[in-house]
Structures are given as C-alpha cells and as structure tokens.
Enzyme design. Structure first.
Site, PDB file in Angstrom:
ATOM      1  N   HIS A 148       1.437   4.359  -2.888  1.00  0.00           N
ATOM      2  CA  HIS A 148       1.510   5.822  -2.776  1.00  0.00           C
ATOM      3  C   HIS A 148       2.734   6.362  -3.516  1.00  0.00           C
ATOM      4  O   HIS A 148       2.652   7.381  -4.224  1.00  0.00           O
ATOM      5  CB  HIS A 148       1.585   6.232  -1.308  1.00  0.00           C
ATOM      6  CG  HIS A 148       0.257   6.215  -0.601  1.00  0.00           C
ATOM      7  ND1 HIS A 148      -0.834   6.903  -1.061  1.00  0.00           N
ATOM      8  CD2 HIS A 148      -0.143   5.594   0.547  1.00  0.00           C
ATOM      9  CE1 HIS A 148      -1.860   6.715  -0.245  1.00  0.00           C
ATOM     10  NE2 HIS A 148      -1.471   5.923   0.737  1.00  0.00           N
TER      11      HIS A 148
ATOM     12  N   HIS B 219       0.838  -1.202   0.000  1.00  0.00           N
ATOM     13  CA  HIS B 219       0.000   0.000   0.000  1.00  0.00           C
ATOM     14  C   HIS B 219       0.876   1.257   0.000  1.00  0.00           C
ATOM     15  O   HIS B 219       0.597   2.213  -0.749  1.00  0.00           O
ATOM     16  CB  HIS B 219      -0.916  -0.008   1.221  1.00  0.00           C
ATOM     17  CG  HIS B 219      -1.707   1.244   1.405  1.00  0.00           C
ATOM     18  ND1 HIS B 219      -2.975   1.416   0.890  1.00  0.00           N
ATOM     19  CD2 HIS B 219      -1.414   2.405   2.055  1.00  0.00           C
ATOM     20  CE1 HIS B 219      -3.423   2.619   1.197  1.00  0.00           C
ATOM     21  NE2 HIS B 219      -2.492   3.239   1.919  1.00  0.00           N
ATOM     22  N   GLU B 220       1.918   1.267   0.809  1.00  0.00           N
ATOM     23  CA  GLU B 220       2.804   2.421   0.842  1.00  0.00           C
ATOM     24  C   GLU B 220       3.569   2.552  -0.470  1.00  0.00           C
ATOM     25  O   GLU B 220       3.800   3.669  -0.954  1.00  0.00           O
ATOM     26  CB  GLU B 220       3.771   2.317   2.028  1.00  0.00           C
ATOM     27  CG  GLU B 220       3.100   2.238   3.388  1.00  0.00           C
ATOM     28  CD  GLU B 220       2.112   3.373   3.625  1.00  0.00           C
ATOM     29  OE1 GLU B 220       2.367   4.495   3.139  1.00  0.00           O
ATOM     30  OE2 GLU B 220       1.082   3.142   4.278  1.00  0.00           O
TER      31      GLU B 220
ATOM     32  N   GLU C 280      -6.060   7.062  -1.370  1.00  0.00           N
ATOM     33  CA  GLU C 280      -6.016   5.862  -0.532  1.00  0.00           C
ATOM     34  C   GLU C 280      -6.621   4.676  -1.282  1.00  0.00           C
ATOM     35  O   GLU C 280      -6.088   3.561  -1.243  1.00  0.00           O
ATOM     36  CB  GLU C 280      -6.768   6.099   0.776  1.00  0.00           C
ATOM     37  CG  GLU C 280      -6.080   7.053   1.734  1.00  0.00           C
ATOM     38  CD  GLU C 280      -4.699   6.574   2.151  1.00  0.00           C
ATOM     39  OE1 GLU C 280      -4.526   5.358   2.357  1.00  0.00           O
ATOM     40  OE2 GLU C 280      -3.802   7.415   2.249  1.00  0.00           O
TER      41      GLU C 280
END
Length: 643
Positions: A177, A173-174, A249
């Site tokens: 980003h 997930h990071e 997100e």
C-alpha cells in the site's frame, strides 16, 4: 496470470475508476444545471404564460457550476488538510496502538525484524510500527500521508497466530500500500466523497426553516434539487471509492508477493483471516472497522465492501482455490528469531578464544615453490596510501557516517549517489571524503569499513540506529537489493545494534557432520546464499562450490540442491549458524574458503568472493584465516585501534 500482469491490470482498472470520479463530478454539475434550468423554465412558464421565449438569468450556469464545485472541491480540500494534519501516528494512537521501539518479547522483535527486511526489499523508508495490543483478530493497517510519514499498525492477534512467513506476508501487504501510493489515494478519495456529501447537506440547509421558523420559497424549490443530486452523487462516490479500494487491495497483494518472493506467507495469512471471518472472530474491539475499512488488511463485507472476497484473494495469490486455515495461538520460540541488531563481541573478549580456535582444523602453510597458494596483496599505490592517510584523520560522527555510506554504496549507481548526498547534506567535507573513498582499492575498502564500524559502535544507541537506517536508504535507493548489500546490511546490524552478552553454546565437537538435520539445513541455506557471490558470482560455479562445501558433512545422503533463500530464510539461517558452538564457526568459514580457493584460478579469490567470506566471518564472530587475510591490505595499527 503473472503477478506483474495482475499489477498492470489493477493499475489500469484504478485509472478507469478514477476517470469515472471525474465523470461523476461532471455529471453532477450537469444534473444540477439541468434540474435548475427545468425548474426555472417551468416556474416562469406558469407565471408568465404569454411572455414568449423565456431568458435565463445572467451567469445562471456559471453560478450553479461554481456552487457545486465549491462544495465538492473546496470541501475535498478542507477535509484533505484535516486528514493530513492528523498524521499516521495520531490515527494509530487513536486506534489504541503502542509504538514499538523496544520489543518486550520474541513476537515483537520478530515484527521489527520483518519490517526492517521489508523496508530493504521494497526500497522504502522504514515506517513507525504500532502494536494494537487489545485486538486478537488478525489484521493490520497502514496510514500516513507519504512514505516518509507512514505508520504500520499490527494487531496482537497477528503476532500470536501467524507464522513468521505469514506475518511477513501481512507486513509486505501493508508495504505494498505504501509503495503504490495508496495512503494518499485513500485520503483523497475519502475527502472527495465527503465533498460530494456537502452538496446533499447544502440542499437540506436550503429546505430547512430559518431562525424565524419560516422557509424561503426559492429554498423550498431549489433545495430538493441539491438534495437529490447530492445524494445520488454521494452514493455513486461511495461505490466508486469502494471499487478503487478493492483494486488497490489486489495490487497490494501482488506487491507483497513481489517483495517476499513467496505466495505461501500472504496466502496463509488470508486463509487464517478467512477462518476468523467464518468463525465470527474477526471483529475488532476498539478500532472502528467501518470507518477505517479502506485501510485495513480486511474489513467487514457489505454492499459497499472495500475488499474483494477472501476466496478470490486466496485464489489469485495461491493460484488455486484453498480452504480457510485454522488460526490458533502459536507457541513463540526465541531460538529461531535473531535479535533486531546483535552487538559485536568486544575484541578483548574474543582474543583468548581466537588464540585457541583459529587453527582448530589445520590449514597447511607450507613452503609453496609453485606459487599456487594465495600470495600477499601488493602494497597500495601512492594515491591509495594518501587516501588512507587522509581518511585516518576523519573525526566526528558526521564524517565517519559519510565515509561508511560511501563505502557500502554501489559504485556507478547514480541513484545511490543521490541518496548518499541526501544523507550527508550539510557536511562541508562530504564530497572531499567521497573522493578519497573512491581512491581505495577493493583490498582496502572492507578493512576500512570494519574500522569505522568499530569506532561507531562506541556511539550512543540512537546514533548507531540512525546510521543503520541511513545505510538502508542508500543501499535501497536504486530499487535493487544485491546479495552483497544484504551482507553489508546484516554486518551493520550486527556491529551497531544493542549490546548484549553472547549466549554460550553447548557442545565441543569440531565436526559439522554431528549437527542435527535441521541445523545442517540452516548451514546449507546460508551456504546457498553465499553461492551467489562465491567463487565468482556465476550460477554454475556457485552451485559447484556449494556442493563441494556441503558434501563434507552430508554423509551417506544426497547433498540437497542449493535453493536460493529469500531474505527471511537468510535471517533465520544466520541466527541458527550464529548459535553454533564457538569451535564450529571457524571450521565453517575455513571450509567455505578452502572450497572457494580450490574452485578459483590459481587459488586466487575474486574481490566479490573475498568480501562475502570476510563479511560472513564477521557475522559469525570468527577469526579471519590467514589465506583470506592475504587478500587485503593491512591498515596501520594506529588506524585499526582508532588512536
């Protein structure tokens, strides 16, 4: 909805919201001009009732517009420079993070392994990793100005409460980003909102009394206009900032599924965070969660929430509504996690073992009048021999690094070639060395790679790690991670990692059928991964090869289907197979080879299959069977020994 459709829709929503930011700025300029114009005409009409048509002062609208833009855009620029100068590492250290360079336990080593895997899967530079030691809640954040300067920080609670798959989902997930450019976007939006607040502050300064305690009449009249317009603009900006953050997100969630090729990891992470939120265990002790809300994996809810509801995120990731999942501290087992980079076993230490186990299971080398057994490789042509002679004179870490990177780069890939040029910039002989590598045939490339790995293994640890990082950047430059790339990557980590003595394995049986069901399942996973390359890279023949290998040891049961493992499962399977008794690893390599020869026309391996089997044997520290050795040319002894 498909995850790629989610990504496209989220990107379109982000563009719409960013367009609204532009409209907000235009509306702010118009509102200030309209209010000041009305104030001017109203005041002038009261003072000059019989003056006729009232003219505005020269450059009235231009001045008002310039004031607003100077505060908003100028303030945004100043704040952007301030945020950029701080750097991701500064933010992580300010939040109480400790950089992970030398893991202290298995959970920290697992995190570093996962970061390496996600960097390769996403094609991004490996970020610096920080551990938020005091934070027991499950959370993480990525910060920095660019992918090259990115930092990922993970809480201790995430390491202790998430399974490996779940931790991989959180890290992915990071990386999402970073991949989607959210780090820069978050900073620009934060700076833009701060610029909007300056308009409000400018109005207050106009209204406030001066040093003499008096307020100016123009200030009292004009100040409330800027206060009202700036306040409304700031609120609208915060709302748009939160809306953009919510979309990013969702985009990072979709990217995480893309990188890991699994819903369960990220889904389990979100469900555990949801449980902690409901149990009021999600608070962060040192990290100012309100201030950094847009960068966290999950932030506190509110009317300006930067994250979608967890129930909605779970539904989008898992495809259905699921309940929160308890998040107890898990027992960390060292057996299922490979070292970040295993060291090669010294050849001197391997020699006695190789002599005793190389033929633990016989492979007949009888006379073959029909010519169906593998035959020795033909000798090299003149160009290849000359290239080998020139490469034998390679010296210095820079030249060895350039040759190694050229050997693992995908032939014909322009992106990987550009990445190779970036990695070898400043080396005057780089292009000449690459031309020599291009002359090497398939039978010479892997032997040369092993020679270079042996030489580079003598370099200091930080130099070896730099080579591994450079190799990852080259292999990932085209955005694709091929199975052979994965094997090259694992081989580099295996040979160039931190030195550690090999752990002795119990047991002396040379029959894989005696393994436990879980150990045999890991053998099946590693075999399924190799079936993407052996015997010819085709799905149908690879499945048949897998069935032929596994049916030798799965007695009285149906051979499990060859489910292609992801990067995480390959790493776990390799670690388990590396831990097998030393007599079993050559047995497994030989079984792979026998089945591949039986499935290949005229018992001849394809180049891809031979390379896959040779790399697999290298990873298992297994001696190379002679039938496989025949596929390659034998380099001169002086080259192999590095003299």
């Amino acid at each position: 909805m498909r995850f790629r459709d989610q990504q496209h829709e989220t990107r379109r929503a982000t563009l719409r919201l960013l367009a609204l930011f532009g409209l907000l700025l235009v509306a702010l300029v118009l509102a200030v001009n309209a209010a000041l114009c009305a104030l001017w005409w109203g005041g002038s009409a009261l003072l000059l009732r019989d003056s006729g048509f009232l003219y505005l002062p020269p450059l009235f609208f231009e001045t008002n517009t310039a004031i607003v833009l100077v505060f908003v855009l100028g303030g945004c620029g100043v704040e952007t420079l301030r945020l950029r100068s701080g750097g991701g590492a500064h933010v992580a250290e300010w939040a109480g993070g400790r950089e992970l360079t030398d893991p202290r336990d298995v959970t920290e080593r697992r995190l570093l392994n996962i970061v390496d895997e996600m960097a390769l899967a996403s094609g991004l530079p490996r970020p610096r990793i920080y551990l938020l030691e005091r934070e027991q809640a499950i959370n993480a954040f990525a910060t920095g100005w660019s992918p090259q300067e990115a930092v990922v920080a993970v809480t201790r609670g995430a390491l202790q409460r998430l399974t490996r798959d779940e931790l991989q989902g959180l890290v992915a997930h990071e990386f999402g980003h970073i991949h989607n450019g959210d780090l820069r976007l978050h900073m620009v939006l934060l700076a833009l909102v701060w610029g909007l607040s300056l308009v409000h502050g400018y109005g207050h300064r106009l209204v406030d009394a001066g040093e003499d305690g008096r307020r100016s009449v123009p200030g009292v009249l004009v100040g409330p206009v800027f206060i009202a317009a700036g306040g409304l603009g700031w609120i609208a900006g915060r709302m748009l900032q939160a809306a953009v953050s919510r979309q990013r997100e969702l985009l990072a969630d979709a990217s995480a599924v893309q990188f890991t090729r699994s819903r369960d990891g990220l889904g389990g992470t979100l469900r555990k965070i949801w449980y902690q939120v409901d149990a009021h265990e999600a608070a962060l002790l040192r990290l100012p969660s309100r201030l950094m809300a847009g960068q966290l994996m999950q932030a506190p809810p509110g009317w300006l929430s930067t994250h979608p509801p967890l129930a909605e995120r779970v539904r989008r990731v898992c495809g259905r509504v699921l309940a929160p999942l308890a998040a107890p501290v898990l027992a960390a087992g060292d057996a299922d996690e490979p070292r970040r980079a295993s060291a090669p076993v010294p050849p001197a230490a391997l020699a006695p073992a190789a002599a005793s186990i190389a033929y633990a299971v016989a492979m007949a080398e009888t006379h073959d009048p029909s010519g169906t057994l593998p035959q020795p490789r033909p000798t090299s042509d003149d160009d290849e021999r000359e290239a080998i002679d020139r490469l034998a004179r390679v010296h210095g870490p820079g030249e060895m690094r350039a040759v190694l990177l050229a050997l693992i780069a995908t032939p014909g890939s322009q992106r990987e070639r550009r990445a190779w040029r970036d990695e070898t910039r400043g080396l005057s002989t780089a292009d000449a060395l690459r031309d020599e590598v291009k002359k090497l045939g398939a039978a010479a490339r892997l032997p040369w790679l092993e020679v270079l790995l042996g030489r580079l293994a003598r370099a200091p640890l930080h130099d070896r790690q730099d080579v591994v990082e450079a190799a990852r950047r080259v292999m990932a430059a085209d955005g694709q991670v091929r199975p052979i790339d994965r094997l090259h990557w694992l081989a580099l980590r295996h040979r160039l990692g931190e030195a550690r003595p090999p752990s002795p394995s119990a047991g002396t049986s040379n029959d894989l059928a005696d393994l436990s069901e879980s150990a045999l399942m890991q053998v099946a996973r590693l075999t399924a991964f190799l079936s993407r390359l052996v015997p010819d890279g085709e799905l149908e023949t690879g499945t048949a090869w897998y069935q032929s290998v596994m049916k030798r040891w799965v007695r009285g049961a149906i051979v499990p289907a060859p489910e292609l493992p992801d990067a995480d499962e390959v790493a776990q399977a390799l670690a388990a197979v590396q831990g097998l008794p030393w007599m079993l690893r050559p047995v497994l390599v030989r079984a792979w080879l026998e089945a591949a020869l039986a499935a290949s026309p005229l018992n001849r391996l394809s180049d891809g299959a031979a390379d896959a089997l040779r790399l697999a044997g290298l990873l298992l520290d297994s001696p190379m069977p002679p039938e496989l050795a025949r596929h390659y040319i034998e380099l001169p002894a002086a080259i192999s020994s590095g003299t």
